[in-house]
Write a protein that holds these residues in place. Structure first.
Motif, PDB file in Angstrom:
ATOM      1  N   ALA A 152       0.921  -1.293   0.051  1.00  0.00           N
ATOM      2  CA  ALA A 152      -0.015   0.010  -0.155  1.00  0.00           C
ATOM      3  C   ALA A 152       0.824   1.329   0.034  1.00  0.00           C
ATOM      4  O   ALA A 152       0.548   2.389  -0.857  1.00  0.00           O
ATOM      5  CB  ALA A 152      -1.176  -0.025   1.197  1.00  0.00           C
ATOM      6  N   GLY A 153       1.874   1.072   0.737  1.00  0.00           N
ATOM      7  CA  GLY A 153       2.811   2.379   0.694  1.00  0.00           C
ATOM      8  C   GLY A 153       3.641   2.426  -0.546  1.00  0.00           C
ATOM      9  O   GLY A 153       3.452   4.022  -1.040  1.00  0.00           O
ATOM     10  N   LEU A 159      -2.338   6.019   5.926  1.00  0.00           N
ATOM     11  CA  LEU A 159      -2.802   6.371   4.251  1.00  0.00           C
ATOM     12  C   LEU A 159      -4.316   6.424   4.198  1.00  0.00           C
ATOM     13  O   LEU A 159      -4.657   7.326   3.254  1.00  0.00           O
ATOM     14  CB  LEU A 159      -2.052   5.270   3.604  1.00  0.00           C
ATOM     15  N   ASP A 160      -5.282   6.069   4.944  1.00  0.00           N
ATOM     16  CA  ASP A 160      -6.760   6.105   4.784  1.00  0.00           C
ATOM     17  C   ASP A 160      -7.239   7.261   5.585  1.00  0.00           C
ATOM     18  O   ASP A 160      -8.206   7.608   5.425  1.00  0.00           O
ATOM     19  CB  ASP A 160      -7.259   4.983   5.331  1.00  0.00           C
ATOM     20  N   VAL A 216       4.877  12.823   3.465  1.00  0.00           N
ATOM     21  CA  VAL A 216       4.775  11.495   3.642  1.00  0.00           C
ATOM     22  C   VAL A 216       5.877  10.622   3.740  1.00  0.00           C
ATOM     23  O   VAL A 216       6.793  10.747   2.950  1.00  0.00           O
ATOM     24  CB  VAL A 216       3.887  11.107   2.122  1.00  0.00           C
ATOM     25  N   VAL A 217       5.720  10.040   4.695  1.00  0.00           N
ATOM     26  CA  VAL A 217       7.049   9.173   5.070  1.00  0.00           C
ATOM     27  C   VAL A 217       6.825   7.835   4.890  1.00  0.00           C
ATOM     28  O   VAL A 217       6.232   6.881   5.428  1.00  0.00           O
ATOM     29  CB  VAL A 217       7.344   9.193   6.795  1.00  0.00           C
ATOM     30  N   PRO A 218       7.768   7.269   3.810  1.00  0.00           N
ATOM     31  CA  PRO A 218       7.773   5.753   3.908  1.00  0.00           C
ATOM     32  C   PRO A 218       8.091   5.142   5.002  1.00  0.00           C
ATOM     33  O   PRO A 218       9.021   5.797   5.737  1.00  0.00           O
ATOM     34  CB  PRO A 218       8.947   5.599   2.556  1.00  0.00           C
ATOM     35  N   SER A 219       7.989   3.912   4.899  1.00  0.00           N
ATOM     36  CA  SER A 219       8.177   2.964   6.451  1.00  0.00           C
ATOM     37  C   SER A 219       9.591   2.933   6.879  1.00  0.00           C
ATOM     38  O   SER A 219       9.981   2.948   7.792  1.00  0.00           O
ATOM     39  CB  SER A 219       7.762   1.544   5.995  1.00  0.00           C
ATOM     40  N   GLU A 244       4.448   0.405   7.782  1.00  0.00           N
ATOM     41  CA  GLU A 244       3.217   1.421   7.328  1.00  0.00           C
ATOM     42  C   GLU A 244       4.166   2.778   6.930  1.00  0.00           C
ATOM     43  O   GLU A 244       5.020   3.362   7.446  1.00  0.00           O
ATOM     44  CB  GLU A 244       2.583   1.752   8.485  1.00  0.00           C
ATOM     45  N   THR A 245       3.524   3.053   5.605  1.00  0.00           N
ATOM     46  CA  THR A 245       3.985   4.596   5.173  1.00  0.00           C
ATOM     47  C   THR A 245       3.015   5.709   6.055  1.00  0.00           C
ATOM     48  O   THR A 245       1.527   5.339   5.963  1.00  0.00           O
ATOM     49  CB  THR A 245       3.719   4.573   3.782  1.00  0.00           C
ATOM     50  N   LEU A 246       3.666   6.661   6.609  1.00  0.00           N
ATOM     51  CA  LEU A 246       2.726   7.547   7.464  1.00  0.00           C
ATOM     52  C   LEU A 246       2.700   8.982   6.641  1.00  0.00           C
ATOM     53  O   LEU A 246       3.499   9.367   5.905  1.00  0.00           O
ATOM     54  CB  LEU A 246       3.335   7.585   8.737  1.00  0.00           C
TER      55      LEU A 246
END
Length: 424
Positions: free
Chosen positions: A300-301, A351-352, A391-394, A411-413
């Motif tokens: 998803a990320g 992400l949601d 947007v911070v990749p995991s 998780e990407t945040l």
């Protein structure tokens, strides 16, 4: 003494927060991953290795603690019996917790008897505890605070006189204490800390079994068996917490096998045990990364970041961070040299779009040193008065670690951050 013991109840309550279904994915089946039939052989191997190392570690630690005691076999038998009970029957989990909590109440009553020569009204205390725990209209925080003040008043009146207090005063204290116990228990389950909200939403608690355990424990003397049950209870809590962190159910059969065999180890080098502890931490992350959640979050990320590359309003750094400046700000870029002069607002989202953390509008001190890598990087690209979406990749966030119950592995945040000059 009475007052101190009453507040020690809170520690018993907090100890229960890891009980129940450790995550919504964990099944009751002892060795089968009924909801994870598609996990890879690599993931299965990692889960089994983690279960083995965990069993070895706790078996060896307990063995060291008990070695030399003549009744060590009794200790081992009772602890393993408690663990098996809790593993195999969710109802037993709740009953054992209730029993231990009830025995805490029994200790409080014993202290009251020692100090004043009479008992609390146990029947009244339990009636009010049950009523508050099971009601559909529980007391609110303000009412609970008022009752807490009132209970302290009752204690002061009682402690000011060495003689046994009147029945009316004992009844008032007992009923208030019962309601407060029910309130504290209910709050553990229904109003958890925000970090644990997702976890608690997935749990259906068996209050009836908890109450049965409390009633039983209130009538029991706290003995060696109770201490061994407490050890077993704590081991299961740790086991459940590691399952949560790993985002996968562990192999309970392998864990128990190695827990028992570890108990018989005569000598073990402390350095080897530290190495074993480090292996466990490493395996937890490995299992989390191989879990269905970890794999899904990673995909998803990656898909989300790929979509952002088509959005011209976002820029990308060499590290892979994506950001959009909503306000440029003025002055020099944020650095470690001037971080004491700035505060900020922030919101952290999945992400949601759901929020997992926020300053809730309150200005917070900003520090580059204590941020995850991605947030530290964006802060240094910002100026006072600046506001950004990042947007911070995991790999620049928490990686494959599962943080509390709020952030899953890989998780990407998304963060919204605003820097404000605190000198203004």
């Amino acid at each position: 003494m009475m007052k101190r013991l009453f507040y020690s109840i809170v520690m018993t309550l907090v100890a229960f927060t890891a009980l129940g279904h450790t995550t919504r994915q964990i099944t009751h089946d002892e060795n089968q991953y009924t909801e994870y039939q598609s996990i890879s052989p690599e993931a299965t191997k990692a889960v089994d290795s983690l279960s083995i190392f965990l069993g070895d570690y706790y078996g060896i630690e307990l063995g060291k603690e008990w070695r030399g005691f003549p009744d060590a076999d009794i200790h081992i038998a009772q602890v393993t019996k408690t663990i098996n009970q809790m593993f195999n029957s969710p109802e037993d989990k709740y009953f054992i917790f209730g029993k231990l909590f009830g025995q805490t109440l029994a200790q409080i009553n014993q202290e009251f008897r020692n100090d004043h020569g009479c008992d609390l009204n146990k029947q009244l205390l339990l009636e009010h505890l049950k009523a508050e725990l099971l009601t559909e209209n529980p007391i609110d925080d303000l009412t609970a605070y008022a009752m807490d003040v009132k209970m302290n008043d009752f204690l002061e009146q009682i402690n000011s006189n060495s003689e046994c207090p009147s029945d009316a005063l004992i009844d008032s204290l007992s009923s208030t204490m019962g309601t407060m116990d029910g309130f504290k228990l209910r709050n553990i389950f229904s109003e958890p800390d925000a970090d644990f909200e997702q976890f608690f939403k997935s749990i259906e608690y068996n209050f009836e079994q908890i109450i049965k355990g409390i009633e039983y424990g209130f009538e029991q003397e706290y003995d060696k068996t109770s201490e061994d049950e407490q050890v077993g209870f704590q081991i299961v809590q740790t086991f459940d917490d590691i399952q949560r962190r790993a985002c996968m159910p562990l192999n309970k059969g392998l864990f128990m096998e190695h827990l028992i065999s570890g108990l018989s180890v005569e000598s073990f080098d402390e350095e080897e045990n530290r190495t074993l502890d480090e292996k466990i931490d490493s395996l937890i992350e490995r299992v989390a990364g191989l879990s269905p959640d970890g794999i899904a979050n990673k995909k998803a990320g990656e898909a989300y970041m790929e979509q952002l590359r088509k959005d011209k309003s976002f820029k990308f750094t060499k590290s892979g961070l994506a950001y959009k400046m909503l306000k440029e700000g003025k002055g020099k870029n944020y650095t470690e040299d001037n971080e004491g002069n700035y505060v900020g607002n922030y919101v952290g989202k999945h992400l949601d779009g759901t929020v997992f953390d926020s300053s809730e509008g309150e200005l917070m001190p900003l520090s580059i040193e204590f941020q995850i890598e991605g947030v530290s990087e964006i802060l240094q690209l910002m100026k006072p008065g600046g506001k950004a979406i990042v947007v911070v990749p995991s790999n620049l966030a928490y990686g494959i670690s599962s943080i509390n119950y709020a952030i899953g592995p890989n998780e990407t945040l998304i963060f919204e951050i605003e820097i404000i000059d605190s000198q203004q």
